[in-house]
Design a protein around this motif. Sequence first.
Motif, PDB file in Angstrom:
ATOM      1  N   TYR A  25      46.451  39.148  49.358  1.00 55.34           N
ATOM      2  CA  TYR A  25      45.982  38.667  48.059  1.00 55.34           C
ATOM      3  C   TYR A  25      44.567  38.111  48.083  1.00 55.34           C
ATOM      4  O   TYR A  25      44.036  37.745  47.040  1.00 55.34           O
ATOM      5  CB  TYR A  25      46.937  37.576  47.543  1.00 55.34           C
ATOM      6  CG  TYR A  25      48.376  38.008  47.552  1.00 55.34           C
ATOM      7  CD1 TYR A  25      48.859  38.941  46.640  1.00 55.34           C
ATOM      8  CD2 TYR A  25      49.268  37.495  48.495  1.00 55.34           C
ATOM      9  CE1 TYR A  25      50.176  39.346  46.656  1.00 55.34           C
ATOM     10  CE2 TYR A  25      50.601  37.897  48.509  1.00 55.34           C
ATOM     11  CZ  TYR A  25      51.045  38.811  47.592  1.00 55.34           C
ATOM     12  OH  TYR A  25      52.348  39.218  47.609  1.00 55.34           O
ATOM     13  N   GLY A  26      43.959  38.041  49.254  1.00 58.78           N
ATOM     14  CA  GLY A  26      42.625  37.479  49.352  1.00 58.78           C
ATOM     15  C   GLY A  26      42.669  36.022  49.791  1.00 58.78           C
ATOM     16  O   GLY A  26      43.601  35.288  49.476  1.00 58.78           O
ATOM     17  N   LYS A  27      41.636  35.610  50.507  1.00 53.92           N
ATOM     18  CA  LYS A  27      41.591  34.252  51.032  1.00 53.92           C
ATOM     19  C   LYS A  27      41.344  33.250  49.921  1.00 53.92           C
ATOM     20  O   LYS A  27      40.495  33.465  49.038  1.00 53.92           O
ATOM     21  CB  LYS A  27      40.484  34.156  52.095  1.00 53.92           C
ATOM     22  CG  LYS A  27      40.576  32.920  52.958  1.00 53.92           C
ATOM     23  CD  LYS A  27      39.595  32.993  54.114  1.00 53.92           C
ATOM     24  CE  LYS A  27      39.749  31.781  55.034  1.00 53.92           C
ATOM     25  NZ  LYS A  27      38.821  31.852  56.184  1.00 53.92           N
ATOM     26  N   GLU A  28      42.125  32.154  49.945  1.00 57.35           N
ATOM     27  CA  GLU A  28      42.005  31.050  48.996  1.00 57.35           C
ATOM     28  C   GLU A  28      42.249  31.476  47.547  1.00 57.35           C
ATOM     29  O   GLU A  28      41.730  30.854  46.619  1.00 57.35           O
ATOM     30  CB  GLU A  28      40.610  30.399  49.108  1.00 57.35           C
ATOM     31  CG  GLU A  28      40.314  29.793  50.464  1.00 57.35           C
ATOM     32  CD  GLU A  28      41.264  28.653  50.817  1.00 57.35           C
ATOM     33  OE1 GLU A  28      41.749  27.982  49.903  1.00 57.35           O
ATOM     34  OE2 GLU A  28      41.521  28.473  52.017  1.00 57.35           O
ATOM     35  N   THR A  29      43.026  32.524  47.350  1.00 56.23           N
ATOM     36  CA  THR A  29      43.391  32.922  45.991  1.00 56.23           C
ATOM     37  C   THR A  29      44.592  32.104  45.516  1.00 56.23           C
ATOM     38  O   THR A  29      45.234  31.401  46.292  1.00 56.23           O
ATOM     39  CB  THR A  29      43.730  34.416  45.931  1.00 56.23           C
ATOM     40  OG1 THR A  29      44.803  34.696  46.855  1.00 56.23           O
ATOM     41  CG2 THR A  29      42.524  35.254  46.323  1.00 56.23           C
ATOM     42  N   ILE A  30      44.891  32.216  44.225  1.00 58.50           N
ATOM     43  CA  ILE A  30      46.013  31.465  43.663  1.00 58.50           C
ATOM     44  C   ILE A  30      47.325  31.905  44.302  1.00 58.50           C
ATOM     45  O   ILE A  30      48.190  31.087  44.635  1.00 58.50           O
ATOM     46  CB  ILE A  30      46.062  31.658  42.130  1.00 58.50           C
ATOM     47  CG1 ILE A  30      44.788  31.091  41.493  1.00 58.50           C
ATOM     48  CG2 ILE A  30      47.299  30.985  41.548  1.00 58.50           C
ATOM     49  CD1 ILE A  30      44.703  31.320  40.004  1.00 58.50           C
ATOM     50  N   GLU A  31      47.490  33.235  44.480  1.00 62.76           N
ATOM     51  CA  GLU A  31      48.732  33.742  45.075  1.00 62.76           C
ATOM     52  C   GLU A  31      48.897  33.253  46.509  1.00 62.76           C
ATOM     53  O   GLU A  31      50.000  32.870  46.928  1.00 62.76           O
ATOM     54  CB  GLU A  31      48.746  35.276  45.042  1.00 62.76           C
ATOM     55  CG  GLU A  31      48.814  35.882  43.662  1.00 62.76           C
ATOM     56  CD  GLU A  31      47.451  36.011  43.020  1.00 62.76           C
ATOM     57  OE1 GLU A  31      46.457  35.525  43.635  1.00 62.76           O
ATOM     58  OE2 GLU A  31      47.370  36.574  41.909  1.00 62.76           O
ATOM     59  N   SER A  32      47.795  33.269  47.272  1.00 61.74           N
ATOM     60  CA  SER A  32      47.871  32.838  48.668  1.00 61.74           C
ATOM     61  C   SER A  32      48.228  31.355  48.766  1.00 61.74           C
ATOM     62  O   SER A  32      49.088  30.962  49.561  1.00 61.74           O
ATOM     63  CB  SER A  32      46.538  33.115  49.363  1.00 61.74           C
ATOM     64  OG  SER A  32      46.567  32.683  50.709  1.00 61.74           O
ATOM     65  N   ARG A  33      47.586  30.514  47.957  1.00 60.43           N
ATOM     66  CA  ARG A  33      47.895  29.082  47.986  1.00 60.43           C
ATOM     67  C   ARG A  33      49.314  28.807  47.513  1.00 60.43           C
ATOM     68  O   ARG A  33      49.997  27.922  48.041  1.00 60.43           O
ATOM     69  CB  ARG A  33      46.888  28.315  47.126  1.00 60.43           C
ATOM     70  CG  ARG A  33      45.477  28.292  47.686  1.00 60.43           C
ATOM     71  CD  ARG A  33      44.663  27.188  47.044  1.00 60.43           C
ATOM     72  NE  ARG A  33      44.519  27.412  45.610  1.00 60.43           N
ATOM     73  CZ  ARG A  33      43.512  28.061  45.041  1.00 60.43           C
ATOM     74  NH1 ARG A  33      42.541  28.558  45.803  1.00 60.43           N
ATOM     75  NH2 ARG A  33      43.448  28.211  43.740  1.00 60.43           N
ATOM     76  N   HIS A  34      49.770  29.580  46.514  1.00 54.52           N
ATOM     77  CA  HIS A  34      51.130  29.392  46.001  1.00 54.52           C
ATOM     78  C   HIS A  34      52.174  29.714  47.070  1.00 54.52           C
ATOM     79  O   HIS A  34      53.149  28.964  47.255  1.00 54.52           O
ATOM     80  CB  HIS A  34      51.341  30.281  44.778  1.00 54.52           C
ATOM     81  CG  HIS A  34      52.764  30.372  44.330  1.00 54.52           C
ATOM     82  ND1 HIS A  34      53.432  29.319  43.733  1.00 54.52           N
ATOM     83  CD2 HIS A  34      53.677  31.384  44.405  1.00 54.52           C
ATOM     84  CE1 HIS A  34      54.671  29.672  43.455  1.00 54.52           C
ATOM     85  NE2 HIS A  34      54.839  30.919  43.852  1.00 54.52           N
TER      86      HIS A  34
ATOM     87  N   ASP B 246      46.542  35.979  53.072  1.00 53.34           N
ATOM     88  CA  ASP B 246      45.114  36.237  52.839  1.00 53.34           C
ATOM     89  C   ASP B 246      44.808  37.725  52.844  1.00 53.34           C
ATOM     90  O   ASP B 246      43.967  38.203  52.065  1.00 53.34           O
ATOM     91  CB  ASP B 246      44.277  35.530  53.908  1.00 53.34           C
ATOM     92  CG  ASP B 246      44.366  34.012  53.814  1.00 53.34           C
ATOM     93  OD1 ASP B 246      44.757  33.516  52.742  1.00 53.34           O
ATOM     94  OD2 ASP B 246      44.058  33.333  54.818  1.00 53.34           O
TER      95      ASP B 246
ATOM     96  N   ASN C  43      55.666  38.374  45.987  1.00 54.96           N
ATOM     97  CA  ASN C  43      55.566  36.969  45.584  1.00 54.96           C
ATOM     98  C   ASN C  43      56.934  36.348  45.334  1.00 54.96           C
ATOM     99  O   ASN C  43      57.110  35.141  45.492  1.00 54.96           O
ATOM    100  CB  ASN C  43      54.716  36.834  44.316  1.00 54.96           C
ATOM    101  CG  ASN C  43      53.231  36.914  44.623  1.00 54.96           C
ATOM    102  OD1 ASN C  43      52.779  36.482  45.676  1.00 54.96           O
ATOM    103  ND2 ASN C  43      52.469  37.474  43.707  1.00 54.96           N
TER     104      ASN C  43
END
Length: 315
Positions: free
Chosen positions: A113-122, A110, A84
Amino acid sequence: MKRVGPPTYSDWEEISRLVKFLKIFYRCTLTFSASKSVTSSLCYNEIVDIERNLMSKCTSPDEDIRKQAHVMRDKFEKYWDGLNNMNPLVIVASVFDPRNKMKFASLCFDQLYGKETIESRHLNAKVSSVLSKLYDHYSFKLSKPEDIEDFTASQVRPENFEISDDEDDCEGMLAIFHKVVGLSSSDDSCNELQMYLTEKHEPRVENKLGMSFDVLSWWRRNSRKFSILSEMARDVLVIQASYVASESAFSTSGRVLDSYRSSLTLYMVEVLLCTQQWLKCSYKVEAAVANLAQMLEEVEFFESLDSRNSMVAVP
């Protein structure tokens, strides 16, 4: 008592598991240590592959593999300060590969960290912000000085703007309109970047000569279409992923000059090093020429078959 002798079947099984585990690191080492090809655009792909493999091995049923994977992942996270917090230019370099663009980076986020997670969007927002700031910086740097002066004057004194009453009113208005629209429109500043990101990706196939994709050649061919982005890509892609090749070049002198051969002149050392490099390159050129000659022979052969078939088909 410890057994001495040839490896048993269980030993080979253990070695086979280790080879599969270490194969990803071997491939990554070859990619990072390359000195005659672009490595920055491939860097993030290798990093993500290592992270995903370590995450998978941390849940392996094999206890030895699982313990080793945990230790290696701790060191991996410590080196990169967590994926990150890594330098966003590593990700930006992968975006400048027209086969990847932003969709590849988003897919990596994705997967990690997984799709549409906070980390991915960040991370998506972070990389997009860096791209926009870089583009604005290069747009300002590459703009003409007279354009900047005209734009500044028009912004400082808009109320003093006058339209002349000469006979060439239409030409003057068109020229002024071109300057105002071309310089003061903030939405147009990102059109080139948005155009590149929204266009279709380049296919991941070898060219007609059987050579791998050359990202620098692609940007050179499209430099007129993406005049600003091509400058950005040139500066970003020139960064090497590792300094191993540089250290190897400096350590070459130790293999030429030693305690038994230390009286060579600077000129002779330069001749030896250059000759060694030229000989290595000549082997590759000969191999490439042989491949091209073989390809041309095959093309001529198939063309001759087509001509014979057409002659047979004629009544």
